[in-house]
Write a protein that holds these residues in place. Structure first.
Motif, PDB file in Angstrom:
ATOM      1  N   VAL A 173      12.627  34.614  -7.861  1.00  0.00           N
ATOM      2  CA  VAL A 173      11.285  34.812  -8.274  1.00  0.00           C
ATOM      3  C   VAL A 173      11.590  35.302  -9.932  1.00  0.00           C
ATOM      4  O   VAL A 173      10.912  35.206 -10.887  1.00  0.00           O
TER       5      VAL A 173
ATOM      6  N   HIS B  74      -1.763  30.663  -7.112  1.00  0.00           N
ATOM      7  CA  HIS B  74      -1.097  31.331  -5.957  1.00  0.00           C
ATOM      8  C   HIS B  74      -1.960  31.303  -4.717  1.00  0.00           C
ATOM      9  O   HIS B  74      -1.327  30.907  -3.549  1.00  0.00           O
TER      10      HIS B  74
ATOM     11  N   HIS C 286       5.064  30.789  -5.214  1.00  0.00           N
ATOM     12  CA  HIS C 286       5.787  30.714  -6.540  1.00  0.00           C
ATOM     13  C   HIS C 286       7.000  29.580  -6.611  1.00  0.00           C
ATOM     14  O   HIS C 286       7.013  28.875  -7.609  1.00  0.00           O
TER      15      HIS C 286
ATOM     16  N   ALA D 223       3.230  38.500  -9.045  1.00  0.00           N
ATOM     17  CA  ALA D 223       3.911  39.010  -7.614  1.00  0.00           C
ATOM     18  C   ALA D 223       4.104  40.265  -7.539  1.00  0.00           C
ATOM     19  O   ALA D 223       3.910  41.052  -6.511  1.00  0.00           O
TER      20      ALA D 223
ATOM     21  N   SER E 152       4.162  34.521 -13.211  1.00  0.00           N
ATOM     22  CA  SER E 152       4.227  34.579 -11.793  1.00  0.00           C
ATOM     23  C   SER E 152       5.033  35.923 -11.112  1.00  0.00           C
ATOM     24  O   SER E 152       4.904  36.382 -10.312  1.00  0.00           O
TER      25      SER E 152
ATOM     26  N   ARG F 259       5.973  34.818  -2.620  1.00  0.00           N
ATOM     27  CA  ARG F 259       7.111  34.046  -2.959  1.00  0.00           C
ATOM     28  C   ARG F 259       7.109  32.537  -2.639  1.00  0.00           C
ATOM     29  O   ARG F 259       7.414  31.716  -3.188  1.00  0.00           O
TER      30      ARG F 259
END
Length: 247
Positions: free
Chosen positions: A145, A31, A230, A207, A203, A227
């Protein structure tokens, strides 16, 4: 106000791994490299130097010695930074769902309230996590997401993903050698495999850990900066999440 995704691009170094356990571990820490456009599959970044890494470790982590780096790496790999209380609340929902098939927020709050009585700190803060998580999950579903009806099962991935970043900084700052840094990356990858079932599952957990820690339901920079990576990692053809199996 609409805030655009903070994504610079997906970068890889030809000298780094693209397959195997080490590549998987690096991909669990992808990320941040995607956010700042640095190589996802390497310990080093050619645009960073020794002083940059040491300054970042001191400012963000309070780390100024190899011993401090080792303690923080172990802390993250144990899931003890952002994870324990949030994961306990998520675990209560999982158990309720196993028993009843569905969980409404009222029943979840009641379960958290009963559990929180014996925990340190203010029980109201733990109960309030139910609303925070529920609202973030709704936003995650709206933004892709999470899939429709999807939920987050664990936030431990945030600690594990940051352990990969810490390995990069520790190596770059001279607080650990190449072998020690790679060992942290490998351990983080193995732990993610135990906690999650897919890259998407991981993920979403990463997040949620990040936004609960830093975003405070503002849906600002801290939200879009996870975001955007991702979205790119899940869709870009050269992404490790596309060509590397999760398990």
């Amino acid at each position: 106000m609409v805030v655009c995704d903070h994504v610079e691009g997906l970068v890889a170094t030809p000298a780094g791994p693209f397959y195997g356990p080490l590549a998987h571990g690096f991909a669990c820490g992808a990320h941040l490299p995607v956010h700042v456009s640095s190589p996802w599959n390497a310990l080093g970044d050619p645009v960073r130097d020794f002083d940059d890494d040491r300054l970042a470790l001191a400012d963000s982590w309070g780390i100024t010695t190899p011993q401090g780096w080792r303690r923080q790496a172990d802390h993250l790999l144990a899931g003890l930074d952002v994870g324990p209380e949030i994961d306990a609340v998520l675990g209560l929902r999982r158990r309720l769902r196993q028993r009843t098939g569905t969980v409404d927020p009222t029943a979840w709050r009641a379960a958290v309230r009963d559990w929180a009585v014996g925990q340190p700190g203010d029980p109201r803060e733990l109960v309030d996590l139910v609303g925070v998580i529920t609202r973030y999950e709704a936003r995650f579903r709206a933004d892709g997401v999470l899939p429709p009806g999807g939920v987050v099962n664990s936030v431990l991935g945030y600690d594990y993903g940051r352990a990969v970043s810490l390995a990069r900084r520790g190596h770059g700052g001279g607080f650990c050698d190449h072998t020690a840094a790679e060992a942290v990356v490998l351990a983080a990858g193995a732990l993610c495999r135990r906690a999650y079932t897919s890259w998407a599952d991981f993920s979403a957990g990463y997040a949620l850990g990040r936004v609960i820690r830093f975003d405070r339901e503002e849906y600002g920079h801290m939200y879009v900066s996870v975001r955007g990576p991702h979205r790119l990692l899940m869709t870009e053809r050269s992404s490790p999440w596309v060509h590397l199996p999760f398990s």
